[in-house]
Design an enzyme around this catalytic site. Structure first.
Site, PDB file in Angstrom:
ATOM      1  N   SER A 124       0.830  -1.204   0.000  1.00 54.12           N
ATOM      2  CA  SER A 124       0.000   0.000   0.000  1.00 54.12           C
ATOM      3  C   SER A 124       0.858   1.245   0.000  1.00 54.12           C
ATOM      4  O   SER A 124       1.939   1.269   0.611  1.00 54.12           O
ATOM      5  CB  SER A 124      -0.868  -0.003   1.259  1.00 54.12           C
ATOM      6  OG  SER A 124      -1.474   1.254   1.457  1.00 54.12           O
ATOM      7  N   TYR A 148      -1.933  -1.234  10.842  1.00 57.62           N
ATOM      8  CA  TYR A 148      -2.184  -1.771   9.490  1.00 57.62           C
ATOM      9  C   TYR A 148      -1.007  -1.442   8.568  1.00 57.62           C
ATOM     10  O   TYR A 148      -0.459  -2.309   7.886  1.00 57.62           O
ATOM     11  CB  TYR A 148      -3.489  -1.182   8.914  1.00 57.62           C
ATOM     12  CG  TYR A 148      -3.564  -1.263   7.420  1.00 57.62           C
ATOM     13  CD1 TYR A 148      -3.842  -2.468   6.787  1.00 57.62           C
ATOM     14  CD2 TYR A 148      -3.295  -0.138   6.626  1.00 57.62           C
ATOM     15  CE1 TYR A 148      -3.868  -2.546   5.398  1.00 57.62           C
ATOM     16  CE2 TYR A 148      -3.327  -0.210   5.249  1.00 57.62           C
ATOM     17  CZ  TYR A 148      -3.610  -1.413   4.639  1.00 57.62           C
ATOM     18  OH  TYR A 148      -3.619  -1.493   3.278  1.00 57.62           O
ATOM     19  N   LYS A 152       2.049  -3.842   6.498  1.00 58.89           N
ATOM     20  CA  LYS A 152       2.454  -3.796   5.084  1.00 58.89           C
ATOM     21  C   LYS A 152       3.956  -3.528   4.981  1.00 58.89           C
ATOM     22  O   LYS A 152       4.672  -4.150   4.193  1.00 58.89           O
ATOM     23  CB  LYS A 152       1.662  -2.724   4.329  1.00 58.89           C
ATOM     24  CG  LYS A 152       0.180  -3.022   4.186  1.00 58.89           C
ATOM     25  CD  LYS A 152      -0.064  -4.242   3.301  1.00 58.89           C
ATOM     26  CE  LYS A 152      -1.526  -4.571   3.136  1.00 58.89           C
ATOM     27  NZ  LYS A 152      -1.755  -5.865   2.472  1.00 58.89           N
TER      28      LYS A 152
HETATM   29  N1  UFG Z   1     -13.060  10.804   2.963  1.00 59.96           N
HETATM   30  C1  UFG Z   1     -14.099  11.647   3.326  1.00 59.96           C
HETATM   31  N2  UFG Z   1     -15.245  11.067   3.831  1.00 59.96           N
HETATM   32  C2  UFG Z   1     -15.391   9.724   3.986  1.00 59.96           C
HETATM   33  C3  UFG Z   1     -14.312   8.868   3.608  1.00 59.96           C
HETATM   34  C4  UFG Z   1     -13.158   9.452   3.103  1.00 59.96           C
HETATM   35  O1  UFG Z   1     -14.015  12.859   3.209  1.00 59.96           O
HETATM   36  O2  UFG Z   1     -16.458   9.273   4.468  1.00 59.96           O
HETATM   37  C5  UFG Z   1     -11.839  11.392   2.392  1.00 59.96           C
HETATM   38  C6  UFG Z   1     -10.585  11.156   3.222  1.00 59.96           C
HETATM   39  O3  UFG Z   1     -10.439  12.164   4.210  1.00 59.96           O
HETATM   40  C7  UFG Z   1      -9.499  11.177   2.147  1.00 59.96           C
HETATM   41  C8  UFG Z   1     -10.199  10.606   0.916  1.00 59.96           C
HETATM   42  O4  UFG Z   1     -11.590  10.758   1.156  1.00 59.96           O
HETATM   43  O5  UFG Z   1      -9.128  12.511   1.866  1.00 59.96           O
HETATM   44  C9  UFG Z   1      -9.899   9.131   0.696  1.00 59.96           C
HETATM   45  O6  UFG Z   1     -10.196   8.410   1.886  1.00 59.96           O
HETATM   46  P1  UFG Z   1     -10.254   6.801   1.892  1.00 59.96           P
HETATM   47  O7  UFG Z   1     -10.632   6.386   3.278  1.00 59.96           O
HETATM   48  O8  UFG Z   1     -11.099   6.306   0.772  1.00 59.96           O
HETATM   49  O9  UFG Z   1      -8.764   6.396   1.539  1.00 59.96           O
HETATM   50  P2  UFG Z   1      -7.409   6.716   2.334  1.00 59.96           P
HETATM   51  O10 UFG Z   1      -6.538   7.432   1.370  1.00 59.96           O
HETATM   52  O11 UFG Z   1      -7.621   7.322   3.645  1.00 59.96           O
HETATM   53  O12 UFG Z   1      -6.948   5.218   2.637  1.00 59.96           O
HETATM   54  C10 UFG Z   1      -6.429   4.433   1.628  1.00 59.96           C
HETATM   55  C11 UFG Z   1      -6.631   2.937   1.955  1.00 59.96           C
HETATM   56  C12 UFG Z   1      -5.842   2.554   3.174  1.00 59.96           C
HETATM   57  C13 UFG Z   1      -4.432   3.028   3.060  1.00 59.96           C
HETATM   58  C14 UFG Z   1      -4.400   4.509   2.752  1.00 59.96           C
HETATM   59  C15 UFG Z   1      -3.036   5.071   2.558  1.00 59.96           C
HETATM   60  O13 UFG Z   1      -7.997   2.662   2.185  1.00 59.96           O
HETATM   61  O14 UFG Z   1      -5.851   1.148   3.262  1.00 59.96           O
HETATM   62  O15 UFG Z   1      -5.103   4.740   1.544  1.00 59.96           O
HETATM   63  O16 UFG Z   1      -2.439   4.481   1.458  1.00 59.96           O
HETATM   64  F1  UFG Z   1      -3.788   2.812   4.239  1.00 59.96           F
END
Ligand code: UFG
Length: 338
Positions: A124, A148, A152
């Site tokens: 990741s 998590y 990785k």
């Molecule tokens: N977001 C919102 N509202 C939500 C969910 C997400 O505004 O309900 C925003 C987050 O703040 C972020 C973006 O949408 O700016 C993406 O969020 P995600 O949760 O979809 O993805 P992340 O980038 O936080 O997480 C992903 C993977 C993880 C990994 C991470 C870092 O899901 O497994 O990338 O690589 F750890």
């Protein structure tokens, strides 16, 4: 090639299994169905006209893995199986170390006993943390900020150590950015249990009327519109990246790392608007506080995967939204029987 796919019934695993079968490979899926469904593989069979073999087992189950290797005799392994919720990992860290790190040790030991020397691992972009500024190259410093992410990072280091000790081993580490979308048939897609943690499945459930509105976590980041930016990669492009990595490893030994992303950042509001376009509606949302642990921006430098694997992403965020909407509309309860 005979490919053993751990976690092959899950979201990315099922799309990769489909791509492997389409390319004529033979596949054995090992999956404990803890966060996936056999129905995904039934649909992969329906889409490809071919069937993956299936063993219902946890990858930590050394006896089950031993007999799977003895009967299937894989040439290569793609290792998806693992737990993946950042928040949950802070509550039950031992479960994450056992499931993600422990399972990989069992898998590598079983591979060695069966003369299987090729492994592609689901890593990741979380390993880049906040140690440097995007775009991240594979040589950027790595670390992790939660259990998590540490699993990785640890598995990457274990694989590098094992590859250094065994000159027959061929290791491909794939650092995924943000996988989204679904197969364009609308027959397979992401089926999260409970309240989705990730942006796209949450937005899809808002569009379907299952949730009232999206909470946008922060609009005061140093990004063009203030919301977080990510590198959203279509799951079908991601699946193709695994086949490209396997191809590369038939020609090269040693330890290799590739980013799989598009190289382009998109903001939360851009994704919300793209999904609204695909669904033909306004997605209701509310700006709320930042989510603890989120970074402002994360996107890939994708030049290595392009140069070495001849791979690049072709599909857009708009494609992914249209495909997710099609999947969600046709399967409002995911793989569960209505
Ligand atoms: N977001 C919102 N509202 C939500 C969910 C997400 O505004 O309900 C925003 C987050 O703040 C972020 C973006 O949408 O700016 C993406 O969020 P995600 O949760 O979809 O993805 P992340 O980038 O936080 O997480 C992903 C993977 C993880 C990994 C991470 C870092 O899901 O497994 O990338 O690589 F750890």
């Amino acid at each position: 090639m005979r490919v053993l796919v751990t976690g092959g019934a899950g979201y990315i695993g099922s799309h990769t299994t489909l791509a492997l079968l389409e390319q004529g490979h033979d596949v054995l899926v090992v999956d404990d169905l803890s966060n996936s469904s056999r129905e995904s593989l039934a649909r992969v069979a329906e889409l490809t006209g071919r069937t993956a073999d299936f063993v219902e087992a946890n990858v930590r189950d050394a006896n089950a893995l031993e007999s799977a290797f003895a009967s299937f005799r894989p040439d290569a392994v793609i290792h998806f199986a693992g737990w993946k919720a950042v928040g949950e990992s802070t509550q039950v860290p031992l479960t994450y170390y056992r499931e993600n790190v422990g399972s990989t040790l069992t898998l590598l030991e079983t591979m060695a006993r069966h003369d299987c020397h090729t492994i592609v691992f689901s890593s990741s972009a979380t390993v880049y943390g906040e140690l440097s500024e995007p775009p991240f190259t594979e040589d950027a410093p790595t670390g992790a900020t939660n259990p998590y992410g540490r699993t990785k990072h640890m598995v990457e280091q274990i694989l590098a150590d094992v590859a250094a000790a065994d000159d027959q081993l061929r290791v491909g580490v794939l650092r995924y950015f943000n996988p989204i979308g679904a197969h364009e048939s609308g027959r397979i897609g992401e089926d999260p249990k409970g309240i989705p943690n990730n942006l796209l499945p949450f937005v899809a459930q808002v569009a379907a009327g299952r949730r009232e509105k999206l909470m946008v976590f922060g609009d005061d980041y140093p990004t063009p519109d203030g919301t977080g930016t990510r590198d959203y990669i279509h799951v079908v492009d991601l699946a193709a990246g695994h086949l490209a990595a396997l191809d590369f490893l038939t020609e090269h030994d040693g330890y290799h790392v590739w980013n799989l992303g598009t190289g382009r950042p998109n903001s939360v509001l851009e994704v919300v608007n793209a999904f609204g376009e695909a669904a033909g509606m306004e997605i209701p949302y509310q700006i709320v506080a930042r989510r603890p642990g989120d970074v402002a921006s994360s996107y890939a430098d994708v030049s290595r995967a392009h140069a070495e694997l001849g791979w690049q992403a072709h599909k857009s965020v708009a494609d992914a939204c249209a495909d997710t909407f099609r999947w969600q509309s046709a399967n409002p309860n995911g793989y569960a029987q209505d």
